[in-house]
Scaffold this active site. Sequence first.
Site, short mmCIF file in Angstrom:
data_model
loop_
_atom_site.label_atom_id
_atom_site.label_comp_id
_atom_site.label_asym_id
_atom_site.label_seq_id
_atom_site.Cartn_x
_atom_site.Cartn_y
_atom_site.Cartn_z
CD GLU A 248 -2.56 1.27 2.66
OE1 GLU A 248 -2.40 0.45 3.72
OE2 GLU A 248 -3.77 1.68 2.74
CB CYS A 262 3.01 3.30 -5.43
SG CYS A 262 4.49 2.99 -4.35
N GLY A 292 3.96 3.22 3.91
CA GLY A 292 5.18 3.88 4.03
C GLY A 292 6.31 2.90 4.71
NE ARG A 293 11.02 2.28 1.70
CZ ARG A 293 12.02 3.16 1.61
NH1 ARG A 293 12.70 3.45 2.61
NH2 ARG A 293 12.33 4.07 0.50
CG ASP A 331 11.52 -1.95 3.86
OD1 ASP A 331 10.46 -2.38 4.34
OD2 ASP A 331 11.46 -1.82 2.49
NE ARG A 333 8.43 -2.27 2.07
CZ ARG A 333 8.52 -1.80 0.91
NH1 ARG A 333 7.46 -1.83 -0.20
NH2 ARG A 333 9.70 -1.67 0.31
CB SER A 355 7.83 -7.23 -7.59
OG SER A 355 8.61 -6.90 -6.62
CE LYS A 360 6.78 -5.63 -2.38
NZ LYS A 360 6.08 -4.82 -3.30
#
Lengths: 420, 420
Positions: A248, A262, A292-293, A331, A333, A355, A360
């Site tokens: 997001e 994004c 925002g990570r 980060d 995430r 990506s 990821k």
Amino acid sequence: MNNDKFERTSHVVLTSHSNQIFKESLPINWGAKTAKERGPVVATISEKENRNAIGSHSGSYTVYRALSIANGDFPKDHRPELFNTHSPVTIKPQDSWFDPDKMVAIDPWGACVQEMYTDYLKEGYNIKPTIAVTQARLHIPEIFEAIKNGRLKVDGDIVADDGSVKVTKVAFEPVWYLPGIAKRLGIKEGELRKILFNETGGMFPELVTRPDLKVLLPPIGSTTAYVFGDINKLSDPSVELTCRVHDECNGSDVFGSDICTCRPYLTYGIEQATKTAQEGGVGFIAYYRKEGRALGEVTKFLVYNARKRQEGGDSAETYFKRTECVAGVEDARFQEFMPDILQWFGIKKIHNLHSMSNMKYDAIVKSGIEVVNRLSIPDELIPADAQVEMEAKKAAGYFTQGDIKDGAALKEVVGRKLEE
Amino acid sequence: MNNDKFERTSHVVLTSHSNQIFKESLPINWGAKTAKERGPVVATISEKENRNAIGSHSGSYTVYRALSIANGDFPKDHRPELFNTHSPVTIKPQDSWFDPDKMVAIDPWGACVQEMYTDYLKEGYNIKPTIAVTQARLHIPEIFEAIKNGRLKVDGDIVADDGSVKVTKVAFEPVWYLPGIAKRLGIKEGELRKILFNETGGMFPELVTRPDLKVLLPPIGSTTAYVFGDINKLSDPSVELTCRVHDECNGSDVFGSDICTCRPYLTYGIEQATKTAQEGGVGFIAYYRKEGRALGEVTKFLVYNARKRQEGGDSAETYFKRTECVAGVEDARFQEFMPDILQWFGIKKIHNLHSMSNMKYDAIVKSGIEVVNRLSIPDELIPADAQVEMEAKKAAGYFTQGDIKDGAALKEVVGRKLEE
């Protein structure tokens, strides 16, 4: 609308004492072969003696639910009426559901409690689904544009005459199996529990006082998966699969801010997912609520200001550094948990991964999923001001089919000033 | 990127005991005339003896922050580097900042801790901003369309040559003053604290054991305000103000699902806000993270299925009923707290309110803000399948310039079936 007010409870029992262990709570055997053997996750509040998890349903929205009760809008004896709420498509259990290590951040049986735990529901256990499946039609301006420009075709099935795209969508509440979360992070479960308690300002003492409770429903955002084409093809590695796992970014996803890529990357992913479905394959977009990570939007805006004001301007060279200075980490995430959503659908092979993130990619491959092609965002979709992010990420190890800048060249990639 | 690992803490102190009261914590005098007199909100974890609030920063992202620490990615002694993070526009304190009742869900001084609490920061208090202000340029397909169709003009200032729109944007973390929250809901503070503790599954025992701590930073989503034109005009009631207060709906706002009017209403609001700013007025959009009426997306999807499968189809007549059956309440958004964001900017008069919700309207008026015109979404922007929502809301008391259906007419407004 109903204006009746309901009675509120008056009794408080602290959860930090061990006399809160009840024999009426059902065991959870994470990774068991059947739903019955695994046991339902009971995190509802109505009967405390039946609870076998820490936390509550609806992620962070549990706080709003509490306000509804405080306001007298919520009947104390409410039971969710689950009739007619079940999935419109058949969800088949996958091998991954029976592996305690493949999914540790969602409950594999969360979409089927209506069918799997009928007996318990009849006995009065208040069991809530943590996964919900529905169908929708998406109207997306960038997709209308793709149709107009001939990049996508109306087929009357996946893409209707009005340009809308048919999808099956699945919402996932977080359900954390703490031993699995700890294992994935490579730390001891007790250590994880202590830190989760301490560093959230003391959320859920049961984390430290109730080591027998192995499941936590944390108050964080949910994840939504959008499937283009036949959901049951996702588990077939011979069917072409186009996938984007998207974190997001409200400022871009909704409001189109040009400091990052994004929304363009997301809508390009949707276009490609749709195309693959039309060609007999299947498309998959997962949307993770990690603004925002996963540091939140306040931190993000503070970082934007620091980036744009620093000496030399907003430069690709210092892109990550500024976040770390403000937030303590670059980060947060935790892509380690992201592939759980892919595992739920039985995904084994991704033919086209839209990506560039190495975090990821590494997480997906580590979870046992094969990735054939990695695709970066086409250059013409990158907003001018987002070149800073793009070059910084490529220099830090993100995937690219193009050149990687370093040294002076990296320093020269500079964005707009704050006032401009 | 940095791969250093940091040491983690090993000591746990439960927060349910009253020996956690420290003399080093600063008093908070909510509604005081100056920042110094009010005192900073200290909700960081680094020095427990300085904390004067329950909970932690970053809303629900505090959980991810804890994971970062568990993973060893976060230095224990980290202090946010606040240099250069301050607002690019001057934020003037408003009369509302000194009224303890006008704002109870955000910290009025949250955007200025960098300047207001310099001494405390030097002394070592770890004070974090809870509000951040930055500037951005929005690229929105519906705005490009409005320019193409001549509804909006490029002016080289608010709307640039490339069709992007200039905004000042403000992110707000939730900071709840519990006595004020209780007062707004019309219940006793002690009652509110007990329910918040009990009904979240035991989040933060300090809610009941520490009545001296009056401020809670709950783990819920943030709010973002987008200002079109001069931010300082917002407090001038003689300047035309166009406003939309929008509650998040990810399925529509990002993915364009046609079961509701969320994205069309939002982008129409942005268009009108931009236009008003171009005409010398000011535009204001606030985006509240309250997915699915603050019940979350899993509940939302369950309700969609129950609506679309019920006898007689998805009907405007039973629109609210289905949510109540599944979730226990029709709506958990608590519009009572929504106007705090408007109060922060000193808004006193809204000339054009783009919202049909009577709950939003009532809350705004109750907070002392005058509303001149209420505007419903233009009919041509309502997707066919969203007519069910639209007619149900109008029948329930939402604002409309058009007809209100009831009885048989309401029953006849039926949406698409689940499989279609």
